[in-house]
Scaffold this motif. Structure first.
Motif, PDB file in Angstrom:
ATOM      1  N   SER A  62      -1.614  -2.403   2.446  1.00  0.00           N
ATOM      2  CA  SER A  62      -2.100  -2.345   0.945  1.00  0.00           C
ATOM      3  C   SER A  62      -1.116  -4.408   0.819  1.00  0.00           C
ATOM      4  O   SER A  62      -0.131  -4.127   0.931  1.00  0.00           O
ATOM      5  CB  SER A  62      -1.388  -1.687  -0.315  1.00  0.00           C
ATOM      6  OG  SER A  62      -2.002  -2.307  -1.125  1.00  0.00           O
ATOM      7  N   VAL A  86       3.612   0.519  -4.675  1.00  0.00           N
ATOM      8  CA  VAL A  86       2.393   0.741  -4.255  1.00  0.00           C
ATOM      9  C   VAL A  86       2.465   1.910  -3.527  1.00  0.00           C
ATOM     10  O   VAL A  86       3.283   2.649  -3.290  1.00  0.00           O
ATOM     11  CB  VAL A  86       1.772  -0.026  -3.099  1.00  0.00           C
ATOM     12  CG1 VAL A  86      -0.231   0.586  -2.895  1.00  0.00           C
ATOM     13  CG2 VAL A  86       1.294  -1.278  -3.543  1.00  0.00           C
ATOM     14  N   THR A 101       5.556  -3.885  -2.346  1.00  0.00           N
ATOM     15  CA  THR A 101       4.662  -5.708  -1.363  1.00  0.00           C
ATOM     16  C   THR A 101       6.335  -6.380  -1.325  1.00  0.00           C
ATOM     17  O   THR A 101       7.375  -6.904  -1.807  1.00  0.00           O
ATOM     18  CB  THR A 101       3.927  -5.863  -2.750  1.00  0.00           C
ATOM     19  OG1 THR A 101       4.468  -6.223  -3.639  1.00  0.00           O
ATOM     20  CG2 THR A 101       2.716  -5.729  -2.281  1.00  0.00           C
ATOM     21  N   PHE A 128      -5.071   5.014  -1.290  1.00  0.00           N
ATOM     22  CA  PHE A 128      -3.632   4.048  -1.692  1.00  0.00           C
ATOM     23  C   PHE A 128      -3.507   3.037  -2.959  1.00  0.00           C
ATOM     24  O   PHE A 128      -4.732   2.790  -3.431  1.00  0.00           O
ATOM     25  CB  PHE A 128      -3.396   2.461  -0.776  1.00  0.00           C
ATOM     26  CG  PHE A 128      -3.651   2.956   1.169  1.00  0.00           C
ATOM     27  CD1 PHE A 128      -2.229   3.011   1.763  1.00  0.00           C
ATOM     28  CD2 PHE A 128      -4.160   4.191   1.329  1.00  0.00           C
ATOM     29  CE1 PHE A 128      -1.726   3.529   2.981  1.00  0.00           C
ATOM     30  CE2 PHE A 128      -4.227   3.797   2.638  1.00  0.00           C
ATOM     31  CZ  PHE A 128      -2.815   3.403   3.148  1.00  0.00           C
ATOM     32  N   GLN A 145      -7.985   2.576  -3.913  1.00  0.00           N
ATOM     33  CA  GLN A 145      -8.611   2.519  -2.285  1.00  0.00           C
ATOM     34  C   GLN A 145      -8.501   3.686  -1.741  1.00  0.00           C
ATOM     35  O   GLN A 145      -7.126   4.298  -1.966  1.00  0.00           O
ATOM     36  CB  GLN A 145      -8.093   1.405  -1.558  1.00  0.00           C
ATOM     37  CG  GLN A 145      -8.495  -0.046  -2.428  1.00  0.00           C
ATOM     38  CD  GLN A 145      -8.380  -1.354  -1.577  1.00  0.00           C
ATOM     39  OE1 GLN A 145      -9.019  -1.708  -0.603  1.00  0.00           O
ATOM     40  NE2 GLN A 145      -7.601  -1.652  -1.791  1.00  0.00           N
ATOM     41  N   LEU A 165      -7.214  -1.710   4.596  1.00  0.00           N
ATOM     42  CA  LEU A 165      -7.584  -1.618   2.997  1.00  0.00           C
ATOM     43  C   LEU A 165      -7.919  -3.417   2.293  1.00  0.00           C
ATOM     44  O   LEU A 165      -7.247  -4.413   2.826  1.00  0.00           O
ATOM     45  CB  LEU A 165      -6.087  -1.769   1.838  1.00  0.00           C
ATOM     46  CG  LEU A 165      -5.950  -0.693   2.174  1.00  0.00           C
ATOM     47  CD1 LEU A 165      -4.676  -0.111   2.053  1.00  0.00           C
ATOM     48  CD2 LEU A 165      -7.220   0.402   1.673  1.00  0.00           C
TER      49      LEU A 165
END
Length: 398
Positions: A62, A86, A101, A128, A145, A165
């Motif tokens: 993601s 995430v 991230t 996600f 998503q 994604l």
């Protein structure tokens, strides 16, 4: 406790030795077989014929970015965000794993039908969910998503989806803060393309915090001897203490931006005195992704690829014997562990302290600190708990 006795111990040793011997024979056999393949030139570029197996691992990722222009689309001016959480949920809605991230903006979830360490190991619908920081907005409107993963023998991980994604764009609240000194009243005007969108009174002797609309590009303050104008950035802003006793940079003054990208073409360098005509103390220039999982160094970078930080979290300074104007600078906390750290910025003209402001830092977004002081000779930067502070785009007048 069961006692094996001498005979039992000997038998156990024999069994272990036999198992080790069998393992060694199998390993040698596998090595010889692999050696024969490597020795055969016909196998150097052979076309794969057996697509039945899939034993590898692939990251299903993601991607999260700072939506600089707030348009919900990942464009050339937007920047990857580090440290955003995430979460992954399986088809039944059960929480499976989480990841932050990295410095490139990707939260990676290992996927494989065979590897036990993979978190995605089966076909089905997977959800996600990007954790949007408090007060922020997902301008792309896709922070949650779902993707349907299919079994695909012969693929790298054994699982595939028809599409990846979509990038998730986040933006912080546009908020302007400061404090009003003196006894006079003042008016804050929020503008766009020279037209006033709204006005608000500022009470004397009080702090203020104003949410600014996405389409605003300028704010100005009038009355009480506090006149000033600031071009808004995509980031929250703080004007510090507005005092009629402190001269402000004129609205039409020529501004000079020091972005620190010319300190070094490499990844790291202590800023030498004389750079950009200033003396520097305890400030290092560093490439934004030089340190792994360095959220504030990545998110605090607003232009180019380099930022500056206070070495070891200790106080730092920039100065010059001849007075210069201190317009603004972008300030961030270096790490998520120091989210909410308080910075103290002290500005001096000779031996006189003319400004002292405390602002709250974030590792997720820079703060546009804009005191707009007409004449200073030294600026001192420190943090309350001695965490590193990140700087970028220092704006001065000469």
């Amino acid at each position: 406790m069961f006692d094996l006795g001498p005979v039992g111990i000997v038998l156990a040793i024999v069994v272990l030795a036999a198992a080790a011997a069998v393992f060694r024979l199998l390993w040698q056999r596998r090595s010889r077989r692999k050696g024969r393949r490597l020795a055969n030139p016909a196998d150097d570029y052979s076309v794969r014929s057996d697509w039945s197996g899939s034993g590898g691992t692939l990251n299903y990722s993601s991607f999260v970015y700072f939506d600089v222009d707030r348009d919900g689309k990942y464009g050339v001016g937007d920047r990857p965000m580090a440290g955003i959480m995430v979460r992954l949920y399986d088809e039944a809605g059960k929480f499976t794993a989480s990841a932050r991230t990295n410095n490139a903006g990707f939260a990676n979830f290992p996927m494989s039908v065979k590897r036990r360490k993979a978190v995605i190991r089966a076909p089905g619908n997977w959800r996600f969910a990007v954790s949007v920081p408090p007060g922020w907005q997902a301008k792309s409107e896709n922070d949650i998503q779902s993707r349907h993963l299919l079994s695909m023998p012969g693929s790298p991980a054994g699982l595939v989806s028809h599409e990846m994604l979509q990038p998730v764009g986040l933006a912080p609240p546009r908020r302007l803060g400061g404090r009003v000194g003196g006894d006079g009243s003042a008016i804050l005007s929020v503008m766009r393309n020279g037209h006033v969108l709204e006005t608000r009174p500022l009470a004397p002797g009080a702090a203020f915090s104003v949410d600014v609309s996405d389409d605003a590009d300028t704010v100005s303050i009038s009355g009480g001897g506090l006149e000033r104008r600031l071009a808004l950035s995509p980031y929250p802003a703080d004007l510090g203490l507005l005092s009629p006793q402190t001269a402000c940079i004129a609205a039409d003054a020529a501004l000079e931006t020091i972005d620190f990208d010319d300190v070094t073409s490499r990844t790291f360098r202590k800023i030498p005195s004389g750079h950009a005509g200033l003396a520097w103390r305890n400030l290092n220039a560093m490439a934004r992704d030089y340190t792994k999982d360095s959220q504030g160094y990545v998110n605090g970078n607003v232009s180019g690829d380099h930022v500056v930080y206070t070495s070891s979290g200790l106080p730092a300074e920039f100065s010059r014997e001849q007075p210069f104007g201190f317009h603004s600078v972008m300030l961030s906390a270096a790490w998520l562990k120091s989210e909410g750290e308080v910075a103290l910025i002290e500005s001096w003209l000779g031996e006189q302290l003319i400004s002292s402001d405390q602002v709250t830092l974030s590792a997720l977004t820079p703060l546009h600190y804009a005191p707009m002081l007409k004449a200073v000779t030294r600026v001192r930067l420190s943090t309350k708990h001695y965490w590193q502070m990140v700087l970028d785009d220092l704006v001065l007048t000469r």
